[in-house]
Design a protein around this motif. Structure first.
Motif, PDB file in Angstrom:
ATOM      1  N   PRO A  62       0.832  -1.213   0.000  1.00  5.26           N
ATOM      2  CA  PRO A  62       0.000   0.000   0.000  1.00  5.26           C
ATOM      3  C   PRO A  62       0.864   1.260   0.000  1.00  5.26           C
ATOM      4  N   LEU A  63       0.335   2.322  -0.578  1.00  2.07           N
ATOM      5  CA  LEU A  63       1.025   3.604  -0.564  1.00  2.07           C
ATOM      6  C   LEU A  63       1.079   4.137   0.861  1.00  2.07           C
ATOM      7  N   GLU A  64       2.165   4.808   1.208  1.00  2.00           N
ATOM      8  CA  GLU A  64       2.263   5.417   2.532  1.00  2.00           C
ATOM      9  C   GLU A  64       1.259   6.555   2.673  1.00  2.00           C
ATOM     10  N   LEU A  65       1.049   7.299   1.607  1.00  2.00           N
ATOM     11  CA  LEU A  65       0.068   8.384   1.606  1.00  2.00           C
ATOM     12  C   LEU A  65      -1.232   7.824   1.046  1.00  2.00           C
ATOM     13  N   GLU A  66      -2.291   7.887   1.841  1.00  2.00           N
ATOM     14  CA  GLU A  66      -3.558   7.305   1.419  1.00  2.00           C
ATOM     15  C   GLU A  66      -4.099   8.023   0.191  1.00  2.00           C
ATOM     16  N   GLN A  67      -4.575   7.240  -0.745  1.00  2.00           N
ATOM     17  CA  GLN A  67      -5.155   7.768  -1.970  1.00  2.00           C
ATOM     18  C   GLN A  67      -6.485   7.062  -2.186  1.00  2.00           C
ATOM     19  N   THR A  68      -7.542   7.814  -2.364  1.00  2.00           N
ATOM     20  CA  THR A  68      -8.858   7.216  -2.574  1.00  2.00           C
ATOM     21  C   THR A  68      -9.497   7.796  -3.827  1.00  2.00           C
ATOM     22  N   ARG A  69     -10.490   7.064  -4.320  1.00  2.00           N
ATOM     23  CA  ARG A  69     -11.292   7.535  -5.445  1.00  2.00           C
ATOM     24  C   ARG A  69     -12.750   7.316  -5.100  1.00  2.00           C
ATOM     25  N   THR A  70     -13.604   8.137  -5.652  1.00  2.00           N
ATOM     26  CA  THR A  70     -15.042   7.968  -5.487  1.00  2.00           C
ATOM     27  C   THR A  70     -15.592   7.372  -6.768  1.00  2.00           C
ATOM     28  N   ILE A  71     -16.317   6.281  -6.607  1.00  2.00           N
ATOM     29  CA  ILE A  71     -16.937   5.625  -7.752  1.00  2.00           C
ATOM     30  C   ILE A  71     -18.442   5.760  -7.595  1.00  2.00           C
ATOM     31  N   GLY A  72     -19.092   6.272  -8.606  1.00  2.00           N
ATOM     32  CA  GLY A  72     -20.537   6.483  -8.544  1.00  2.00           C
ATOM     33  C   GLY A  72     -21.279   5.570  -9.500  1.00  2.00           C
ATOM     34  N   LEU A  73     -22.546   5.409  -9.249  1.00  2.00           N
ATOM     35  CA  LEU A  73     -23.408   4.602 -10.097  1.00  2.00           C
ATOM     36  C   LEU A  73     -24.601   5.467 -10.471  1.00  2.00           C
ATOM     37  N   ALA A  74     -24.713   5.806 -11.733  1.00  2.00           N
ATOM     38  CA  ALA A  74     -25.825   6.625 -12.218  1.00  2.00           C
ATOM     39  C   ALA A  74     -26.833   5.718 -12.912  1.00  2.00           C
ATOM     40  N   ILE A  75     -28.088   5.890 -12.560  1.00  2.00           N
ATOM     41  CA  ILE A  75     -29.138   5.028 -13.103  1.00  2.00           C
ATOM     42  C   ILE A  75     -30.256   5.893 -13.659  1.00  2.00           C
ATOM     43  N   ARG A  76     -30.679   5.547 -14.856  1.00  2.00           N
ATOM     44  CA  ARG A  76     -31.803   6.234 -15.479  1.00  2.00           C
ATOM     45  C   ARG A  76     -33.080   5.480 -15.106  1.00  2.00           C
ATOM     46  N   THR A  77     -34.131   6.209 -14.775  1.00  2.00           N
ATOM     47  CA  THR A  77     -35.392   5.559 -14.432  1.00  2.00           C
ATOM     48  C   THR A  77     -36.346   5.638 -15.606  1.00  2.00           C
ATOM     49  N   PRO A  78     -37.249   4.711 -15.753  1.00  2.00           N
ATOM     50  CA  PRO A  78     -37.429   3.518 -14.928  1.00  2.00           C
ATOM     51  C   PRO A  78     -36.296   2.509 -15.188  1.00  2.00           C
ATOM     52  N   ILE A  79     -36.015   1.688 -14.186  1.00  2.00           N
ATOM     53  CA  ILE A  79     -34.914   0.741 -14.323  1.00  2.00           C
ATOM     54  C   ILE A  79     -35.420  -0.644 -14.708  1.00  2.00           C
ATOM     55  N   SER A  80     -34.606  -1.340 -15.462  1.00  2.00           N
ATOM     56  CA  SER A  80     -34.942  -2.701 -15.873  1.00  2.00           C
ATOM     57  C   SER A  80     -34.622  -3.660 -14.727  1.00  2.00           C
ATOM     58  N   PRO A  81     -35.136  -4.869 -14.756  1.00  2.00           N
ATOM     59  CA  PRO A  81     -34.801  -5.856 -13.720  1.00  2.00           C
ATOM     60  C   PRO A  81     -33.292  -6.141 -13.658  1.00  2.00           C
ATOM     61  N   ALA A  82     -32.634  -6.128 -14.802  1.00  2.00           N
ATOM     62  CA  ALA A  82     -31.186  -6.383 -14.824  1.00  2.00           C
ATOM     63  C   ALA A  82     -30.428  -5.259 -14.124  1.00  2.00           C
ATOM     64  N   VAL A  83     -30.819  -4.010 -14.364  1.00  2.00           N
ATOM     65  CA  VAL A  83     -30.170  -2.875 -13.719  1.00  2.00           C
ATOM     66  C   VAL A  83     -30.441  -2.913 -12.222  1.00  2.00           C
ATOM     67  N   LYS A  84     -31.658  -3.252 -11.836  1.00  2.00           N
ATOM     68  CA  LYS A  84     -31.993  -3.347 -10.420  1.00  2.00           C
ATOM     69  C   LYS A  84     -31.123  -4.398  -9.727  1.00  2.00           C
ATOM     70  N   LYS A  85     -30.965  -5.560 -10.355  1.00  2.00           N
ATOM     71  CA  LYS A  85     -30.158  -6.628  -9.765  1.00  2.00           C
ATOM     72  C   LYS A  85     -28.685  -6.213  -9.694  1.00  2.00           C
ATOM     73  N   PHE A  86     -28.179  -5.596 -10.765  1.00  2.00           N
ATOM     74  CA  PHE A  86     -26.791  -5.135 -10.758  1.00  2.00           C
ATOM     75  C   PHE A  86     -26.554  -4.136  -9.631  1.00  2.00           C
ATOM     76  N   THR A  87     -27.491  -3.218  -9.441  1.00  2.00           N
ATOM     77  CA  THR A  87     -27.378  -2.217  -8.379  1.00  2.00           C
ATOM     78  C   THR A  87     -27.331  -2.892  -7.013  1.00  2.00           C
ATOM     79  N   GLU A  88     -28.180  -3.878  -6.787  1.00  2.00           N
ATOM     80  CA  GLU A  88     -28.184  -4.612  -5.517  1.00  2.00           C
ATOM     81  C   GLU A  88     -26.841  -5.299  -5.286  1.00  2.00           C
ATOM     82  N   ILE A  89     -26.330  -5.952  -6.323  1.00  2.00           N
ATOM     83  CA  ILE A  89     -25.050  -6.663  -6.206  1.00  2.00           C
ATOM     84  C   ILE A  89     -23.923  -5.674  -5.909  1.00  2.00           C
ATOM     85  N   ALA A  90     -23.889  -4.559  -6.622  1.00  2.00           N
ATOM     86  CA  ALA A  90     -22.838  -3.550  -6.416  1.00  2.00           C
ATOM     87  C   ALA A  90     -22.903  -2.980  -5.003  1.00  2.00           C
ATOM     88  N   GLU A  91     -24.103  -2.656  -4.528  1.00  2.00           N
ATOM     89  CA  GLU A  91     -24.241  -2.111  -3.180  1.00  2.00           C
ATOM     90  C   GLU A  91     -23.804  -3.134  -2.124  1.00  2.00           C
TER      91      GLU A  91
END
Length: 101
Positions: A62-91
Motif C-alpha cells: 500500500p502507498l504510505e500516503l492514502e489515496q482514494t477515489r469515489t466511484i458512482g453509479l448513475a441510473i436512469r429511471t425507470p430501471i430494468s430488472p437487470a439494472v436493479k439486480k446489478f445495483t443490488e449486487i454492487a451495493e
C-alpha cells in the motif's frame, strides 16, 4: 504505469505530493502490467480493485500516503430488472468489502 482511468488521478497525486517518478513505460492493459511486474521488469501503481485474487507472485504494497477515489453509479429511471439486480449486487459488494466506503 497504467494509461487508462486512474492515470489522471495518479498524476494529480504525484503533483500534490511533489513526487517525480521515473516512468519508463505506460500500458493500457493491466494484464501486461501484471506480467511485467511478475517478471521483475518494474513496479506499478494501480487501483487495488483491479488486482486479481491469487496473484501470489506479485507483492502488493500500500502507498504510505492514502489515496482514494469515489466511484458512482448513475441510473436512469425507470430501471430494468437487470439494472436493479446489478445495483443490488454492487451495493452489497461495497458493504461487504470494508476497504470500500
Amino acid at each position: 504505469m497504467p494509461t487508462y482511468q486512474c492515470f489522471d488521478d495518479l498524476q494529480l497525486f504525484f503533483k500534490e505530493n511533489n513526487i517525480h517518478p521515473n516512468i519508463r513505460f505506460e500500458n493500457m492493459n493491466e494484464n501486461s502490467i501484471f506480467s511485467m511486474v511478475k517478471h521483475n521488469l518494474g513496479i506499478s501503481i494501480i487501483p487495488e480493485m483491479i488486482i486479481p485474487k491469487g496473484l501470489e507472485s506479485i507483492k502488493v504494497i500500500p502507498l504510505e500516503l492514502e489515496q482514494t477515489r469515489t466511484i458512482g453509479l448513475a441510473i436512469r429511471t425507470p430501471i430494468s430488472p437487470a439494472v436493479k439486480k446489478f445495483t443490488e449486487i454492487a451495493e452489497n459488494w461495497c458493504r461487504f468489502d470494508k476497504n470500500i466506503v
